[in-house]
Design a protein around this motif. Sequence first.
Motif, PDB file in Angstrom:
ATOM      1  N   GLU A  47       0.905  -1.025  -0.132  1.00 12.96           N
ATOM      2  CA  GLU A  47       0.211   0.119   0.005  1.00 12.96           C
ATOM      3  C   GLU A  47       0.598   1.494  -0.108  1.00 12.96           C
ATOM      4  OE1 GLU A  47      -2.613  -0.562   3.377  1.00 12.96           O
ATOM      5  OE2 GLU A  47      -3.854  -2.435   2.883  1.00 12.96           O
ATOM      6  N   ARG A  49       1.739   5.249   0.066  1.00 10.72           N
ATOM      7  CA  ARG A  49       1.284   6.580   1.267  1.00 10.72           C
ATOM      8  C   ARG A  49       2.529   7.945   0.971  1.00 10.72           C
ATOM      9  NH1 ARG A  49       1.345   9.584   5.830  1.00 10.72           N
ATOM     10  NH2 ARG A  49       1.733   7.952   6.977  1.00 10.72           N
ATOM     11  N   GLU A  50       2.316   8.693   0.296  1.00  9.11           N
ATOM     12  CA  GLU A  50       3.032   9.539  -0.347  1.00  9.11           C
ATOM     13  C   GLU A  50       2.913  10.670   1.595  1.00  9.11           C
ATOM     14  OE1 GLU A  50       2.001  13.154  -2.499  1.00  9.11           O
ATOM     15  OE2 GLU A  50       2.262  11.459  -4.226  1.00  9.11           O
ATOM     16  N   THR A  51       4.523  11.256   1.786  1.00  5.73           N
ATOM     17  CA  THR A  51       4.604  11.803   3.121  1.00  5.73           C
ATOM     18  C   THR A  51       5.035  13.164   2.636  1.00  5.73           C
ATOM     19  OG1 THR A  51       7.131  11.173   2.580  1.00  5.73           O
ATOM     20  CG2 THR A  51       5.105   8.794   4.258  1.00  5.73           C
TER      21      THR A  51
END
Length: 296
Positions: A47, A49-51
Amino acid sequence: MDEMTAEKTRASAWFRELRDTIVAAFEGLEEAQETGPLSEQPAGRFELRETLRTAEDGSDAGGGLMSVMRGGRVFEKVGVNISTVHGRLGARAQAAMAARRGLPGMKEDPRFWASGISLVAHMQNPHCPAVHMNTRMFWTPHGWWFGGGSDLNPCLEYAEDTAHFHAVQKAHCDRHGAELYPRLKAWADEYFYIPHRKRARGVGGIFLDDHCTGDWEADFALIRDIGQAFLPAYLPLVDKRRTDPWGAPEKDAQLVHRGLYAEYNLVYDRGTKFGLETGHDPDAVLMSLPPLAKWV
């Protein structure tokens, strides 16, 4: 010192390329797991997700990509994160950097830029070893350097697995001089040690930090080889052990060993401290922690 814009771009692009290669290989292992207690469930997938990192004044200070797989057939939890961040170091980080690296001028110009990849894998099968890998480039107006390495963390040790992991690391290091591997192995043994337990975190690997010979191309080639050593050092071990039978005693040993891993990362790991102190996404920084652990 100049801004080294081209070098920064190349380093950041390499860490992304390495991330993509590893993610594809790990998802391939999930697909290959067609027997065993978890083989009936869907193959695990990462999965994404941009941080984001936000500077104290609220401005954009870079970020990265957090890639985590949970509850797979082979991997119970694995993260492969990349980030490229920039900004100004706080007073504590300035002092620490000046003390460790002997860099003058940090207080007057505390700008920094950092890019890297960080990986931690915790396995479903206790016979499969956990593993850690990271490589990074760090820049300030006063100097640049590379750091990182990889180390193996089995809860059930197999001498032949340890020998293979180290042999592959040595072969890649030997491209840069016969004296390099013994030094980086000793550095890893010292760095990945848990003083309050008086024992190592695992069976070692290679590690370096503050690496700057003055030849950026040569140093970048070394950090690429450290990254390229990871999959051939690690994948054969998982492929060999992923279908081994296990029960409650093996799982208990794994959970206890994970407790050691968590203690080290929370108390001693410099990367964890730096990430939290500089305001990076805490979920990304603490990705290394296992999903389950126990203490006796």
